[in-house]
Design a protein around this motif. Structure first.
Motif, PDB file in Angstrom:
ATOM      1  N   TYR A 151       0.544   4.198  -2.938  1.00  0.00           N
ATOM      2  CA  TYR A 151       0.225   5.598  -2.683  1.00  0.00           C
ATOM      3  C   TYR A 151       1.356   6.361  -3.329  1.00  0.00           C
ATOM      4  O   TYR A 151       0.960   7.567  -3.698  1.00  0.00           O
ATOM      5  CB  TYR A 151       0.285   5.643  -1.161  1.00  0.00           C
TER       6      TYR A 151
ATOM      7  N   ILE B 230       0.437   6.725   4.650  1.00  0.00           N
ATOM      8  CA  ILE B 230      -0.338   7.519   3.431  1.00  0.00           C
ATOM      9  C   ILE B 230       0.087   8.801   3.652  1.00  0.00           C
ATOM     10  O   ILE B 230      -0.067   9.307   4.662  1.00  0.00           O
ATOM     11  CB  ILE B 230      -1.776   7.198   3.124  1.00  0.00           C
TER      12      ILE B 230
ATOM     13  N   ARG C  87       0.784  -1.155  -0.014  1.00  0.00           N
ATOM     14  CA  ARG C  87       0.036  -0.119   0.008  1.00  0.00           C
ATOM     15  C   ARG C  87       0.769   1.310   0.106  1.00  0.00           C
ATOM     16  O   ARG C  87       0.644   2.207  -0.730  1.00  0.00           O
ATOM     17  CB  ARG C  87      -0.899  -0.096   1.003  1.00  0.00           C
ATOM     18  N   GLN C  88       2.007   1.126   0.705  1.00  0.00           N
ATOM     19  CA  GLN C  88       2.753   2.554   0.731  1.00  0.00           C
ATOM     20  C   GLN C  88       3.554   2.666  -0.706  1.00  0.00           C
ATOM     21  O   GLN C  88       3.439   3.872  -0.916  1.00  0.00           O
ATOM     22  CB  GLN C  88       3.824   2.358   1.826  1.00  0.00           C
TER      23      GLN C  88
ATOM     24  N   ASP D  82      -3.995   3.414   7.940  1.00  0.00           N
ATOM     25  CA  ASP D  82      -2.940   4.120   7.210  1.00  0.00           C
ATOM     26  C   ASP D  82      -2.665   5.777   7.717  1.00  0.00           C
ATOM     27  O   ASP D  82      -1.516   6.050   7.544  1.00  0.00           O
ATOM     28  CB  ASP D  82      -3.519   4.021   5.837  1.00  0.00           C
TER      29      ASP D  82
END
Length: 984
Positions: free
Chosen positions: A94, A116, A90-91, A110
């Protein structure tokens, strides 16, 4: 290719596309809200932007992603962030920017963990803004967003104005939680919408169908039962304001929530009878809908299940709290009339002689033999002699067949005109007929009717073949239920066989009639194929064809109480085998069965599975959300049949017609006259109009809130953390902000949002022990009432309290109630029962056995007492609501040190960072499986041995030195049990 935008769509986008503003858009349903959202997202489709879509369902995520792909946003388009994606992934995602759809819970975590870049977010798009409250995660997200980012936009959308009418200033509350100051309202009567949609109007033909006499009697009786139930509910609670509870409002699904919200403050005082009344209102509302959408046999079967479930429990005992409406005269009218719609009985079925031949059933063979011998067609062999099938069809079926006939004639007329003037290429639209229904079940029923419809049959009998097949299933179902009654549990289910027989001519006439019979069968098959070829083909919404010999539905397991169950079961017991295919399967002759199926499909493969031209296709579909706009754009039908009314789809047709100029669209709007269907449609129009009018009025008089800048300033952190306690004439300074460590799973609740709103720093973490860590010595396990009961039943709470007592000095069990609910663990009826006086039948307790209450499982209060006896250091805190819990936590943290997240995560974890760091977690799990090793001593064992192999090679004395004499002996015996067997 995406459909063009209408003028009012462009006007809306001009007002909301500015990235420097944040607004709320309220748009009437059916006017293309998804098209507006997708167009707005397309504007920001760039790797330089980071736009988040929240509060969208998985279906909406897929539809919006497909719509954006059609618009050209394909690389990468809309990316969905779900639970299966790891933190590191996810990092990285983003950082690439673009359009994201993310769940609210993941986004909150997050943001709190800074996974994020909140300050770099271009904007957030919130769907279903009507659901945003102070306890919603979306309000939490907005607070976190505005703490670090004041330049990004926030766009909220909603098409449910009826949901923004309850409470004091509901529109202002939504704008306050989303921190918005501008709202745009576009109802259907807005000038821009009217001007755009009334330019080109579709050809609408309204068809008002009357109910049959029996359906009208049932409809009137159900409404009468609803009126009686509402009156009884109001009489039971005269102190409450229940004037808004009317029969008209009971037509809508939201009525159940309205009733429950009205009774929530006194729900702990409500007895079983009142709860039964609330449940009965929902049942009666469903009956009104099922009367108009179910076939007669399915509706009658549903009523029979209601009778059974109302009189007996799952265990077979008599039900205590029965539905009062079933004891009225109107209920008797419902049950008896529903049965007369299906069949009538002239005599007892069990009295008929069981002289049915033990031969295979082929009704076509019977009909062909009757045709050859010149006899009148006999009744079906599987129908008992005393039963006269009525099989009343829904009136709309006949109306639909007439409409389709008219459409077919109109299509042929247009094609002939076009061929004469050579204008076939100029005709826009498709000849595919689109039939829209209210539910998937209704779609399946309509599809089945159209597939089995006999166009040559008289009116009211065109679905006779389908209804006879359903009657056959119903008879099998009734016989199976009768065989499963409590007094017949030991009977063999195999005794109840389907009743099927076929003509078997006598020996003298068999040879002479065999050739003529074969020719008659061929003529009947040819006629059937010609009828099906002249009829349009049905696709979508349900099966295209019904099975020739349907099997009994295996799902119903409920025992139905009726006076003809045993009679039908007795008749079926006299019958024998099933169909030819079933007989072949039973005998294991699969090769012969395969050959028969192959021969049947060989000459008809193209008809069954080939491509169909649009003029021979009928698409049956249930009403959905904005995805219906895409269906209209792809099919581009010139003929649309609204089998059941829908306010939203009427507007979708208006948008579709004006988005495709030059396309002739004819709409057949079918509705039952003087029924709940008509009343519900008109009431829905009135409710939406009144809701928009109230919102417009509130917007004109609304006081906009002033939002303070909550961004941290130099010196604020020091000022806010000064302790006001004076000790020895000096002030104590705490350089750390006040924080609470919260377990990841707790973000499903509303408490973390309220803790953040109260000024506490929420630190998400994966905790093994406890849900909330307030101080280094204070751990809290939070339980709602349902979770508390389930934890007691599973024994999980005992383990949780044990771990808290081992690792923390102040373990706390927090029992949290819901807001505006009863602050009690039991109802008044249960309390009265527990304090009831002893019966006069047993004046003395000396010689009597245990009572029913003593034999019953212990109550929650008793379990709590046992829990406190086992764990005397565990403190129990009672909280009336999440708001009260936030205040309690603030008081508990006063003048106490702040917790350490790293230590809280390490406590109880599988791997201790200080001891045995080289041992894998799987080894620890293996050790826990050995006798004598528990969760309390596993870390000690891991500190003494470097591997499981080393433990196995140790002697009995060494193992006892680590675990103790008895546990060590058990562990050593278990590990060396195989060696002793081999040596022996």
């Amino acid at each position: 290719m995406a459909a063009p935008l209408l003028p009012f769509h462009k006007e809306v986008l001009e007002k909301i596309h500015d990235p420097s503003t944040s607004e709320l858009l309220l748009l009437a349903r059916g006017l293309g809200l998804r098209r507006v959202v997708c167009t707005l997202m397309k504007i920001y489709d760039s790797s330089q932007n980071l736009v988040l879509l929240i509060n969208a369902t998985p279906e909406e995520e897929a539809a919006i992603g497909e719509e954006l792909g059609i618009m050209g946003c394909r690389r990468p388009g809309l990316r969905v962030v779900g639970y299966e994606m790891g933190k590191r992934d996810r990092q990285d995602l983003y950082k690439k920017g673009g359009l994201f759809s993310i769940t609210s819970r993941i986004l909150v975590v997050d943001m709190l963990q800074s996974d994020i870049p909140t300050e770099l977010i271009t904007g957030i798009i919130v769907l279903h803004a009507e659901k945003v409250t102070a306890l919603a995660l979306e309000a939490f997200i907005v607070r976190l967003y505005r703490e670090k980012n004041t330049t990004g936009f926030l766009k909220a959308f909603s098409d449910q104005p009826e949901h923004i009418t309850s409470g004091l200033s509901p529109l202002r509350n939504i704008m306050k939680e989303l921190q918005l100051r501008t709202v745009h309202i576009y109802p259907r009567f807005h000038d821009a919408v009217k001007e755009s949609l009334e330019t080109r109007k579709a050809d609408v033909i309204e068809l008002y169908q009357h109910l049959t006499e029996q359906m009208h009697a049932i409809h009137h009786a159900i409404v009468q039962c609803m009126t009686t139930t509402l009156s009884e509910l109001k009489r039971s609670h005269t102190t409450l304001d229940l004037d808004d509870l009317t029969v008209e409002s009971a037509y809508f699904k939201s009525f159940d929530a309205v009733v429950r919200r009205q009774l929530d403050p006194v729900w702990h005082k409500v007895g079983p009878r009142t709860k039964q009344l609330v449940s009965d209102l929902a049942t009666l509302r469903r009956l009104l809908t099922y009367l108009l959408t179910y076939d007669a046999l399915s509706f009658h079967g549903y009523l029979e299940t209601l009778i059974r479930s109302n009189t007996t429990t799952a265990s077979g005992s008599a039900r205590q709290n029965q539905s009062p409406w079933m004891l009225t005269d109107a209920a008797n009218v419902i049950f008896q009339t529903a049965k007369r719609r299906c069949y009538t009985l002239s005599k007892k079925l069990a009295d008929q002689p069981s002289n049915v031949d033990n031969i295979l059933d082929d009704q076509d063979a019977w009909d062909a033999l009757d045709e050859v011998e010149g006899r009148v067609k006999r009744p079906k062999a599987w129908i008992p002699d005393g039963m006269d099938p009525v099989l009343e069809e829904l009136p709309k079926w006949e109306l639909l067949s007439d409409v389709l006939q008219e459409i077919e004639e109109e299509t042929l007329r247009q094609e002939s005109i076009a061929s004469v003037f050579h204008q076939m290429s100029d005709v826009r639209g498709s000849n595919t007929v689109l039939v829209m229904t209210s539910s998937s079940r209704s779609s399946a029923l309509v599809s089945e009717f159209l597939s089995e419809m006999d166009v040559d049959a008289p009116k009211g009998q065109r679905g006779r073949t389908m209804m006879e097949a359903k009657l056959r299933q119903y008879l099998f179902w009734k016989g199976k239920l009768a065989s499963q009654k409590p007094e017949g549990k030991n009977q063999s289910h195999g005794a109840v066989q389907p009743a099927r027989s076929a003509p078997q001519p006598s020996d003298s006439s068999a040879a002479g009639n065999s050739k003529t019979l074969s020719e008659a069968l061929k003529r009947k098959d040819t006629a059937r194929q010609e009828r099906s070829a002249n009829r349009r083909r049905v696709r979508g919404g349900g099966p295209s064809t019904a099975p020739r010999n349907p099997q009994p539905d295996p799902k119903p397991e409920i025992i139905v109480i009726d006076d003809d169950d045993d009679d039908i079961a007795g008749f079926l017991a006299t019958q024998s085998t099933s169909s030819l295919n079933e007989l072949l399967v039973a005998q294991g002759d699969f090769e012969l069965l395969e050959g028969i199926i192959a021969s049947q499909l060989e000459g008809d493969f193209g008809t069954q599975y080939g491509l169909l031209p649009p003029e021979q296709t009928i698409v049956v579909r249930a009403y959905s959300d904005d995805s219906d706009d895409r269906v209209l754009a792809e099919l581009q039908p010139k003929f649309i049949v609204m089998f059941e009314p829908s306010l939203e789809f009427v507007r979708r047709i208006e948008v579709y017609k004006n988005s495709h100029p030059g396309l002739a669209v004819r709409v057949y709007f079918m509705i039952y006259q003087l029924s709940c269907e008509e009343h519900k449609y008109l009431a829905g129009l009135r409710r939406e109009k009144e809701s928009f009018e109230r919102l417009i009025k509130e917007r004109g008089s609304m006081l906009l809130p002033i939002y303070e800048d909550k961004r941290a300033k130099p010196g604020d952190e020091l000022i806010k953390t000064i302790s006001t306690r004076l000790a020895g004439g000096r002030k104590e300074l705490n350089s750390q902000p006040s924080q609470v460590i919260v377990d990841m799973r707790e973000f499903r609740s509303t408490l973390p949002s309220l803790l953040h709103a109260s000024g506490l720093l929420v630190v998400p973490a994966t905790l093994t022990v406890g849900d909330y860590i307030l101080t280094p010595d204070m751990c809290v396990e939070r339980k709602s009432i349902p979770d508390l009961i389930s934890s007691f039943n599973s024994g999980r709470l005992y383990t949780q309290c044990e771990l808290m007592s081992v690792h923390y000095k102040q373990p706390i069990l927090l029992i949290e109630f819901e807001e505006n609910k009863a602050f009690s663990l039991e109802t008044v009826a249960e309390t009265a029962k527990s304090y009831a006086k002893p019966s006069a039948k047993y004046p003395s307790a000396r010689n009597k056995g245990p009572t029913e209450d003593e034999r019953a499982p212990p109550s929650v209060q008793s379990k709590l007492v046992l829990l406190t006896l086992h764990f005397p250091r565990v403190r129990i805190i009672w909280s009336s609501s999440p708001y009260a819990t936030a205040d309690i936590f603030s008081d508990l943290k006063t003048n106490n040190p702040e917790p350490d997240p790293a230590r809280a995560i390490a406590i109880g974890a599988e791997e201790d960072p200080e001891v045995g760091a080289g041992v894998h977690a799987a080894a620890g799990e293996l050790l826990r499986c050995l006798p004598g090793i528990t969760a309390k001593n596993v870390k000690y064992v891991m500190s003494k041995v470097s591997s499981v192999r080393e433990l196995c090679e140790m002697s009995r004395v060494d193992v006892q030195g680590i675990l103790g004499v008895e546990p060590g002996n058990l562990c050593w015996e278990f590990m060396h049990q195989g060696e002793r067997k081999r040596s022996s």
